[in-house]
Design an enzyme around this catalytic site. Structure first.
Site, PDB file in Angstrom:
ATOM      1  N   ASP A 415      41.280  38.567  41.147  1.00  0.00           N
ATOM      2  CA  ASP A 415      40.718  37.444  41.892  1.00  0.00           C
ATOM      3  C   ASP A 415      39.550  36.829  41.110  1.00  0.00           C
ATOM      4  O   ASP A 415      38.983  37.447  40.217  1.00  0.00           O
ATOM      5  CB  ASP A 415      40.242  37.941  43.256  1.00  0.00           C
ATOM      6  CG  ASP A 415      40.259  36.850  44.314  1.00  0.00           C
ATOM      7  OD1 ASP A 415      40.484  35.673  43.971  1.00  0.00           O
ATOM      8  OD2 ASP A 415      40.048  37.183  45.497  1.00  0.00           O
ATOM      9  N   GLU A 418      36.531  31.695  38.274  1.00  0.00           N
ATOM     10  CA  GLU A 418      36.355  30.242  38.160  1.00  0.00           C
ATOM     11  C   GLU A 418      34.874  29.836  38.049  1.00  0.00           C
ATOM     12  O   GLU A 418      34.536  28.964  37.249  1.00  0.00           O
ATOM     13  CB  GLU A 418      36.956  29.517  39.373  1.00  0.00           C
ATOM     14  CG  GLU A 418      38.413  29.841  39.632  1.00  0.00           C
ATOM     15  CD  GLU A 418      38.579  30.994  40.617  1.00  0.00           C
ATOM     16  OE1 GLU A 418      39.730  31.354  40.899  1.00  0.00           O
ATOM     17  OE2 GLU A 418      37.543  31.521  41.089  1.00  0.00           O
ATOM     18  N   ASP A 481      43.146  29.867  48.205  1.00  0.00           N
ATOM     19  CA  ASP A 481      42.797  29.912  49.626  1.00  0.00           C
ATOM     20  C   ASP A 481      43.295  28.677  50.367  1.00  0.00           C
ATOM     21  O   ASP A 481      42.624  27.642  50.440  1.00  0.00           O
ATOM     22  CB  ASP A 481      41.277  30.041  49.785  1.00  0.00           C
ATOM     23  CG  ASP A 481      40.756  31.342  49.204  1.00  0.00           C
ATOM     24  OD1 ASP A 481      41.575  32.252  48.971  1.00  0.00           O
ATOM     25  OD2 ASP A 481      39.534  31.451  48.984  1.00  0.00           O
TER      26      ASP A 481
END
Length: 773
Positions: A415, A418, A481
């Site tokens: 995960d 970014e 998401d």
């Protein structure tokens, strides 16, 4: 980034110094260099106080031209740089006349026009595909002291531009401003987790801007007839590649930047997650898994999200023993149920993690210019960011993952990656602006490498959110998401199709949406879509995603489509093996398969699964499917109903149904096992043949990715002949839309529901069906 003010003016804060005249052309060994001036030079005095742009054209691969534009070349070169694979054996040709200079690579050529206004044209098989006109190539100075380099390539009136990574806006990029800068922005904005500076044209060419840092694209936006890209600095580097089709261009692009690895067959099964902030322990996990088994719901991978570790300590790579007191034994118990196991990680080390001081002391974390560890409180309090440019930090990080793999974990959800700061110093001196996007490449490469070391090449797989060019080599990626709405379901699909057109072979999404709790109706519609995707995961934020929390029909829907996906694995895994060699995605925008059908250019709410199956998810609670079918006689795989193409369809579907159509002249191998994705696909395989025209073929692979057998079908006016490379295991053929058979050689046959079913004799390699009564 816009520099002009309408057609005539330049924005006040910029000065544009554009190429307007060819001053000199220098032929290299396999290149040509053009010196371009920003004004006509008519005498020697005109050469004074004049900048020059140096433009070098080369041919790194067949059907590919590289363009390197320099203003000032004395700047210190700092990495990182994308790894590109050039074919050093490839030979380009150079020709020069009084009016032109041409560099040719295969069927692609670039022509520099010496006379008249500045013009560079790119041609494929003699036809111009795009061009760079007067002042399109430019060095630009800003009032704040910054400098930029720009290129503008022409767009044809009916030209459509696609790709640029996973983007959730409309699939066609024309009219959009796209900044290549990774952000954690969800799926409902113009921001993206996966920015890739590569775009694809429906005119059969692609452009890769070879800069890992921020790249700004104005796609028919600043100038509606041009695709513009710009970077900060004094250098611009891009590649143009062309082919007979958009699919061939993707293959060329992934030849350059890397092919997607082949994920293990088990990863194509259903993934079930704990969800994010839900409460769970071993009892909860076991309850869910047993509940799936009791309801005949095949689940193949179980994923532990963030809270497998203690709160405020992510990552410490240690099980929270308050809720998992004996993790090794728990993992063993779960594996005895036939499961693969995944755990969540990220590239950050919270201050409360026992590993923080060790990482800080050894230089494993990004630093400020004064030598302090860079920290902030967003996501985890006081967290630092692992510096993957430090080889020792990579080994240290991998050693923690290796320990988990040896404990029984099979893969990782990588995960984040970014929000990478730019006010930092890297161990290897990398430029932090360039590292912002590139960081995810090093992060996922580090994890993927340790998976290969421990599990082997055929077992390595991760579940990644962030990406850049080249990250397709480390599958799988998921869409981030999304919300529990039909709009978010649609935007997720757009993102996946765009990512596939950017060279990524596999893609997934959170079935039912990540944020909030979906309605039962949405969950069921998303389930059908999710199980007809490359990879399929049930995952959410604050609530569980097992189907019985919605209603009993949700259980039926999940069961049906999970079993269908398992049975489709001979077909799906063959397409995965194809992705490994061609770079083509499993989930394909319709325009990739039907480039010459103008309607398909705009479609982003349906897709091809491989090259033979059309999927049209349902995005409304009324159960209405509104989709387009290209020309030909298609067949609904679920019902056997024929559908005539060349038009739009509007149908009502219950929750156990979805438009899933087989392309004409297709052979779809359907497996005999419906409770797992990894099995012997050749054993009792059923080859379903639809609307056979003249010739069709298909291949089946082993779970190790080796070709196991091929079947071809040839139709004449009186016969249909099947040739198989290995008939040592039982197999059948379902010849749809054929009912009149006089005799069959090499097989027994029966006619059922408008189809001929062939049962070949064991070890026979040819079956001949004689048509007619």
């Amino acid at each position: 980034m816009k520099f002009s003010d309408g057609q005539w003016l330049t924005r006040q804060e910029y000065t544009i110094i554009g190429a307007v005249q060819v001053h000199e052309i220098i032929q290299g060994e396999a290149s040509m260099t053009v010196l371009a001036s920003p004004k006509p030079i008519v005498d020697r005095y005109g050469q004074l106080d004049t900048p020059l742009l140096e433009i070098t054209f080369s041919a790194p691969r067949r059907e590919m031209i590289r363009v390197q534009i320099d203003h000032h070349k004395g700047g210190r070169k700092r990495g990182p740089v994308f790894t590109t694979k050039h074919d050093h054996k490839h030979q380009a040709s150079f020709t020069e006349t009084e009016t032109t200079a041409i560099l040719t690579s295969g069927d692609l050529s670039v022509t520099v026009h010496k006379e008249g206004d500045w013009l560079i044209t790119f041609s494929y098989q003699g036809k111009t595909i795009t061009s760079s006109g007067s002042k399109s190539i430019a060095h630009i100075l800003a009032q704040d002291g910054k400098a930029y380099m720009r290129e503008q390539l022409s767009l044809q009136p009916d030209e459509m531009i696609y790709a640029l990574g996973e983007r959730f806006t409309p699939l066609i990029r024309n009219g959009q401003v796209v900044d290549i800068w990774n952000k954690d922005g969800g799926t409902n904005t113009e921001q993206s987790y996966k920015n890739v500076p590569f775009y694809l044209s429906n005119k059969g060419y692609g452009v890769f801007v070879n800069h890992p840092e921020w790249v700004s694209f104005e796609v028919g936006s600043e100038s509606v007839s041009k695709s513009q890209f710009s970077v900060e600095g004094h250098r611009l580097d891009y590649y143009v590649m062309a082919g007979p089709s958009m699919k061939k261009v993707i293959e060329s692009y992934t030849d350059l930047t890397g092919k997607p690895a082949l994920p293990p067959a088990w990863s194509f099964g259903l993934w079930l997650s704990t969800s994010f902030t839900t409460n769970y322990d071993e009892a909860t996990v076991t309850q869910f898994i047993d509940g799936m088994n009791e309801r005949d719901l095949p689940v193949h991978v179980f994923h532990f999200d963030c809270f497998w570790m203690k709160e405020f300590e992510w990552c410490n790579f240690e099980w929270d023993r308050r809720v998992f007191p004996e993790p090794e034994k728990m993992l063993q118990r779960l594996k005895e149920k036939g499961l693969k196991l995944s755990v969540w990680i990220n590239p950050y080390i919270a201050q409360r993690s026992p590993l923080f001081q060790e990482a800080a002391a050894n230089g494993y974390l990004l630093k400020k210019e004064n030598g302090d560890v860079w920290q902030w409180d967003l996501w985890q309090p006081g967290m630092g960011v692992v510096d993957f440019t430090n080889p020792d930090a990579r080994i240290w990080y991998q050693d923690h993952l290796r320990r988990l793999l040896e404990m029984g974990v099979d893969c990782f959800k990588t995960d984040f990656g970014e929000r990478i700061p730019t006010d930092v110093v890297y161990h290897d001196g990398s430029d932090p602006e360039k590292m912002h996007n590139y960081y995810t490449f090093l992060y996922n490469q580090t994890v993927f490498d340790v998976l290969k070391q421990v599990k082997g090449n055929h077992e390595a797989v991760l579940f990644a959110r962030s990406a850049t060019a080249g990250s397709q080599q480390f599958p799988v990626h998921w869409g981030g998401d999304c919300a529990a709405t039909y709009s978010s379901m649609a935007e997720s699909l757009r993102g996946g199709l765009s990512l596939g057109m950017s060279g990524f072979g596999y893609w997934s999404h959170d079935i039912g949406g990540f944020e909030s709790q979906s309605t039962a109706d949405l969950y069921k519609r998303w389930t059908a879509f999710g199980l007809l995707s490359s990879h399929s995961r049930l995952h959410g934020n604050k609530s569980y995603r097992v189907p019985w929390v919605y209603d009993e029909e949700a259980t039926d829907v999940l069961r049906q489509f999970t079993k269908w996906k398992c049975r489709l694995m001979p077909y799906l895994y063959a397409k995965a093996c194809e992705a490994r060699t061609t770079g083509l995605p499993l989930m394909r925008a319709m325009v990739l398969e039907f480039q010459d059908d103008p309607t398909c250019a705009f479609l982003d709410r349906q897709y091809m699964l491989g090259d033979q199956l059309l999927v049209a998810p349902i995005f409304n609670e009324e159960g209405l499917a509104h989709y387009y079918v290209p020309d030909g006689r298609w067949t609904n795989l679920l019902t056997g109903k024929a559908v005539e193409g060349g038009s739009w369809k509007k149908e009502h579907h219950d929750h156990l149904s979805i438009p899933l159509l087989v392309r004409p002249n297709s052979i779809v191998p359907i497996g005999s096992v419906d409770d797992r994705p990894d099995y012997d696909y050749t054993d009792n395989v059923a080859f379903h043949v639809f609307a056979l025209e003249n010739y069709a073929t298909t291949s089946i692979y082993t779970v190790e990715g080796e070709e196991a057998l091929t079947l071809s079908a040839t139709r004449s006016t009186t016969t249909v002949t099947f040739d198989i490379s290995d008939g040592s295991k039982p197999w059948t053929v379902h010849l749809h839309d054929v009912t009149e058979v006089s005799s069959v050689e090499g097989a027994d046959f029966e006619i059922s529901d408008g189809s001929v079913i062939l049962h070949p004799i064991l070890d026979v390699k040819q079956v001949v069906v004689h048509l007619g009564v």
